[in-house]
Design an enzyme around this catalytic site. Structure first.
Site, PDB file in Angstrom:
ATOM      1  N   THR A  40     -22.557  15.513 -26.700  1.00 40.45           N
ATOM      2  CA  THR A  40     -22.168  14.095 -26.615  1.00 40.45           C
ATOM      3  C   THR A  40     -21.250  13.836 -25.431  1.00 40.45           C
ATOM      4  OG1 THR A  40     -20.309  14.504 -28.091  1.00 40.45           O
ATOM      5  CG2 THR A  40     -22.323  13.655 -29.107  1.00 40.45           C
ATOM      6  N   ASP A  41     -20.524  14.873 -24.971  1.00 37.69           N
ATOM      7  CA  ASP A  41     -19.432  14.606 -24.013  1.00 37.69           C
ATOM      8  C   ASP A  41     -19.937  14.005 -22.706  1.00 37.69           C
ATOM      9  OD1 ASP A  41     -20.457  17.106 -23.214  1.00 37.69           O
ATOM     10  OD2 ASP A  41     -18.497  18.099 -23.113  1.00 37.69           O
ATOM     11  N   GLY A 128     -19.051  34.074 -23.170  1.00 41.46           N
ATOM     12  CA  GLY A 128     -20.449  33.667 -23.295  1.00 41.46           C
ATOM     13  C   GLY A 128     -20.917  33.473 -24.721  1.00 41.46           C
ATOM     14  N   LEU A 131     -17.519  30.034 -27.245  1.00 43.63           N
ATOM     15  CA  LEU A 131     -16.144  29.738 -27.667  1.00 43.63           C
ATOM     16  C   LEU A 131     -15.286  29.314 -26.473  1.00 43.63           C
ATOM     17  CD1 LEU A 131     -15.564  32.613 -30.240  1.00 43.63           C
ATOM     18  CD2 LEU A 131     -16.245  30.242 -30.670  1.00 43.63           C
ATOM     19  N   SER A 132     -15.955  29.125 -25.354  1.00 38.84           N
ATOM     20  CA  SER A 132     -15.320  28.581 -24.161  1.00 38.84           C
ATOM     21  C   SER A 132     -14.207  29.444 -23.576  1.00 38.84           C
ATOM     22  CB  SER A 132     -14.800  27.169 -24.440  1.00 38.84           C
ATOM     23  OG  SER A 132     -14.790  26.485 -23.226  1.00 38.84           O
ATOM     24  N   SER A 133     -14.559  30.683 -23.300  1.00 35.57           N
ATOM     25  CA  SER A 133     -13.626  31.535 -22.570  1.00 35.57           C
ATOM     26  C   SER A 133     -13.388  30.968 -21.174  1.00 35.57           C
ATOM     27  CB  SER A 133     -14.171  32.961 -22.482  1.00 35.57           C
ATOM     28  OG  SER A 133     -15.376  33.011 -21.750  1.00 35.57           O
ATOM     29  N   GLU A 166     -14.782  23.482 -12.938  1.00 35.57           N
ATOM     30  CA  GLU A 166     -16.009  24.062 -13.509  1.00 35.57           C
ATOM     31  C   GLU A 166     -17.248  23.333 -12.972  1.00 35.57           C
ATOM     32  OE1 GLU A 166     -15.563  25.804 -17.217  1.00 35.57           O
ATOM     33  OE2 GLU A 166     -17.711  26.019 -17.591  1.00 35.57           O
ATOM     34  N   ASP A 178     -14.623  21.200 -23.595  1.00 31.38           N
ATOM     35  CA  ASP A 178     -14.003  22.529 -23.631  1.00 31.38           C
ATOM     36  C   ASP A 178     -12.567  22.484 -23.126  1.00 31.38           C
ATOM     37  OD1 ASP A 178     -16.571  23.131 -24.291  1.00 31.38           O
ATOM     38  OD2 ASP A 178     -17.008  24.331 -22.516  1.00 31.38           O
ATOM     39  N   TYR A 227     -29.468  23.953 -20.177  1.00 29.31           N
ATOM     40  CA  TYR A 227     -28.356  23.011 -20.317  1.00 29.31           C
ATOM     41  C   TYR A 227     -28.531  21.876 -19.308  1.00 29.31           C
ATOM     42  CZ  TYR A 227     -23.576  21.317 -20.926  1.00 29.31           C
ATOM     43  OH  TYR A 227     -22.479  20.536 -21.199  1.00 29.31           O
TER      44      TYR A 227
HETATM   45  P1  ADP Z   1     -18.001  30.596 -22.552  1.00 24.90           P
HETATM   46  O1  ADP Z   1     -17.113  29.629 -21.837  1.00 24.90           O
HETATM   47  O2  ADP Z   1     -18.724  29.958 -23.696  1.00 24.90           O
HETATM   48  O3  ADP Z   1     -17.324  31.843 -22.987  1.00 24.90           O
HETATM   49  P2  ADP Z   1     -19.222  30.636 -19.960  1.00 24.90           P
HETATM   50  O4  ADP Z   1     -20.503  31.178 -19.439  1.00 24.90           O
HETATM   51  O5  ADP Z   1     -18.916  29.208 -19.729  1.00 24.90           O
HETATM   52  O6  ADP Z   1     -19.148  31.022 -21.511  1.00 24.90           O
HETATM   53  O7  ADP Z   1     -18.008  31.449 -19.344  1.00 24.90           O
HETATM   54  C1  ADP Z   1     -18.002  32.854 -19.344  1.00 24.90           C
HETATM   55  C2  ADP Z   1     -17.583  33.345 -17.974  1.00 24.90           C
HETATM   56  O8  ADP Z   1     -16.179  33.073 -17.779  1.00 24.90           O
HETATM   57  C3  ADP Z   1     -17.714  34.832 -17.802  1.00 24.90           C
HETATM   58  O9  ADP Z   1     -19.021  35.175 -17.352  1.00 24.90           O
HETATM   59  C4  ADP Z   1     -16.675  35.122 -16.733  1.00 24.90           C
HETATM   60  O10 ADP Z   1     -17.161  34.800 -15.442  1.00 24.90           O
HETATM   61  C5  ADP Z   1     -15.574  34.125 -17.069  1.00 24.90           C
HETATM   62  N1  ADP Z   1     -14.568  34.751 -17.938  1.00 24.90           N
HETATM   63  C6  ADP Z   1     -14.270  34.431 -19.202  1.00 24.90           C
HETATM   64  N2  ADP Z   1     -13.277  35.209 -19.697  1.00 24.90           N
HETATM   65  C7  ADP Z   1     -12.936  36.047 -18.692  1.00 24.90           C
HETATM   66  C8  ADP Z   1     -11.969  37.099 -18.552  1.00 24.90           C
HETATM   67  N3  ADP Z   1     -11.164  37.455 -19.562  1.00 24.90           N
HETATM   68  N4  ADP Z   1     -11.903  37.737 -17.371  1.00 24.90           N
HETATM   69  C9  ADP Z   1     -12.712  37.396 -16.359  1.00 24.90           C
HETATM   70  N5  ADP Z   1     -13.629  36.420 -16.430  1.00 24.90           N
HETATM   71  C10 ADP Z   1     -13.746  35.750 -17.567  1.00 24.90           C
HETATM   72 MG    MG Z   2     -17.758  27.913 -20.760  1.00 22.52          MG
END
Ligand code: ADP
Ligand code: MG
Length: 387
Positions: A40-41, A128, A131-133, A166, A178, A227
């Site tokens: 939705t965002d 990945g 959970l939006s790392s 991003e 996110d 996406y």
């Molecule tokens: P999500 O945000 O859902 O986890 P994304 O594909 O948007 O998935 O983001 C994942 C990417 O973010 C990884 O491939 C990497 O490039 C980067 N990333 C996330 N956490 C780390 C980390 N702790 N160290 C280095 N890169 C990271």
């Molecule tokens: Mg992400």
């Protein structure tokens, strides 16, 4: 549940052994659950998310030689750039585009950033998994950089800069969900975002509820392209329906204009418009303490993903179906963009580990791999955690 104090000491220990001194600034930012409001965002709609008690911790210390040394406990090599290099990196160094992009976007927003520094990230978020790392890495980096340069940007500036980074530097056309949840999270609450403002508020979660995440470790080979394809289809649908954004329509308005609109964009639009109405229904149900109704809305959301938006997978469907038959589960749905990743369940605490185990074991039998089950609590948004 709250933050693991181990993460902070782990960051300091690794920082010292890698860079030979303590970090001057430490920041942490949480990962997030997309609670309801799928895709939705970027359509100008509303969404509910929760910041979780897992995330990314970043330490930085100044350097006087203008060099920028990026390290992550998850990566083997240190990425080194200089202060006036502002192009995205490729290949194995590309992860550093998240903090580099923050430097570029903060500077473009008029926020002071440091020239040279040593940088280290540690994380307890599976990357990945949906959970939006990535947003957690952006927010923690941005907070740390601004503070190292003596700046204190408003929270909304940080959130917008993270999304900008991003979108433009990393090249992912994500909406603001996110970054906003990582920035505006609040323990015991969901974050409500009206993406058009954007406006941010919080809604309390009922006591005695919690989350389980089932990470399938599956990821569609074409996930980024899919996406972007959904993003494009939603734009097409809005044009065919004669509105600027899908959020300009409610269900009745959509159906009144549906004649002549091709089937695929129409289904995408029905999902998005339906999700926006479910977000509103969810907020009302939460405020009234009608938790069963909240759970039902989560299940309807997943079904709409499966059939109308086609961003679910057999793996995610299998887990949702198993969970929906499990006592103590109010509702479950895919969380995040879809096409693999994770399922989120809203559960009554305490939730029996055997119940989660049954779903995981059945999945293993069917697909020959075990999903990880994570118990997560809610947490506050990004913060400085200085030494
Ligand atoms: P999500 O945000 O859902 O986890 P994304 O594909 O948007 O998935 O983001 C994942 C990417 O973010 C990884 O491939 C990497 O490039 C980067 N990333 C996330 N956490 C780390 C980390 N702790 N160290 C280095 N890169 C990271
Ligand atoms: Mg992400």
């Amino acid at each position: 549940m709250s933050w693991s104090p181990l993460m902070r000491s782990e960051l300091i220990r690794r920082f010292c052994s890698l860079h030979g001194r303590e970090p001057a600034i430490i920041a942490r930012a949480p990962g997030r659950i997309e609670f309801i409001g799928n895709h939705t965002d970027y359509n100008g709609g509303t969404v509910l998310g929760a910041a979780i008690d897992r995330g990314v911790w970043v330490g930085v210390a100044p350097r006087t030689d203008g060099r920028r040394r990026f390290a992550s406990a998850a990566m083997t090599d240190v990425v080194e750039t200089v202060a006036d290099a502002s192009r995205p990196l490729a290949g194995k160094d590309a992860w550093a585009n998240y903090p580099l992009g923050m430097l570029v976007s903060l500077a473009a927003a008029g926020v002071a950033v440091p020239a040279g520094f040593d940088f280290l990230a540690v994380s307890d978020l599976p990357p990945g998994a949906g959970l939006s790392s990535s947003a957690a890495l952006e927010l923690a980096s941005g907070l740390a950089f601004a503070r190292l340069a003596g700046a204190e940007p408003p929270r909304v500036t940080l959130v917008r800069a993270a999304r900008h980074a991003e979108n433009t530097f990393v090249g992912v056309p994500c909406g603001i969900l996110d970054q906003a949840v990582s920035g505006f999270g609040r323990r015991g609450h969901l974050v409500h975002i009206d993406c058009r403002g954007p406006d941010f508020s919080t809604v309390p979660l009922p006591a005695g509820t919690g989350f389980r995440i089932f990470n399938t470790h599956t990821r569609h080979a074409l996930v980024d392209g899919l996406y972007a394809e959904r993003h494009r289809e939603c734009g097409e649908a809005a044009r065919a329906l004669g509105v600027a954004l899908l959020a300009d329509l409610d269900s009745a308005g959509l159906e009144a204009r549906a004649r002549g609109v091709p089937e695929v964009p129409l289904r995408r639009a029905r999902h998005v418009v339906g999700e926006i109405s479910r977000v509103a229904a969810c907020v009302a149900a939460l405020r009234a303490g009608r938790i069963e109704e909240v759970g039902r809305l989560l299940a309807v959301s997943h079904e709409s993903s499966r059939t109308s938006f086609e961003n679910s997978t057999p793996e995610l469907d299998f887990i949702v179906e198993g969970l929906m038959r499990t006592p103590g589960v109010f509702g479950a749905r895919l969380t995040g963009g879809g096409f693999g990743g994770a399922v989120m369940a809203l559960v009554a605490e305490p939730f029996a580990p055997e119940s989660a185990e049954r779903v995981a074991a059945a999945y293993n039998e069917r697909f020959g791999a075990r999903p990880d089950v994570l118990a997560v609590g809610t947490a506050d948004g990004a913060s400085l955690e200085n030494p």
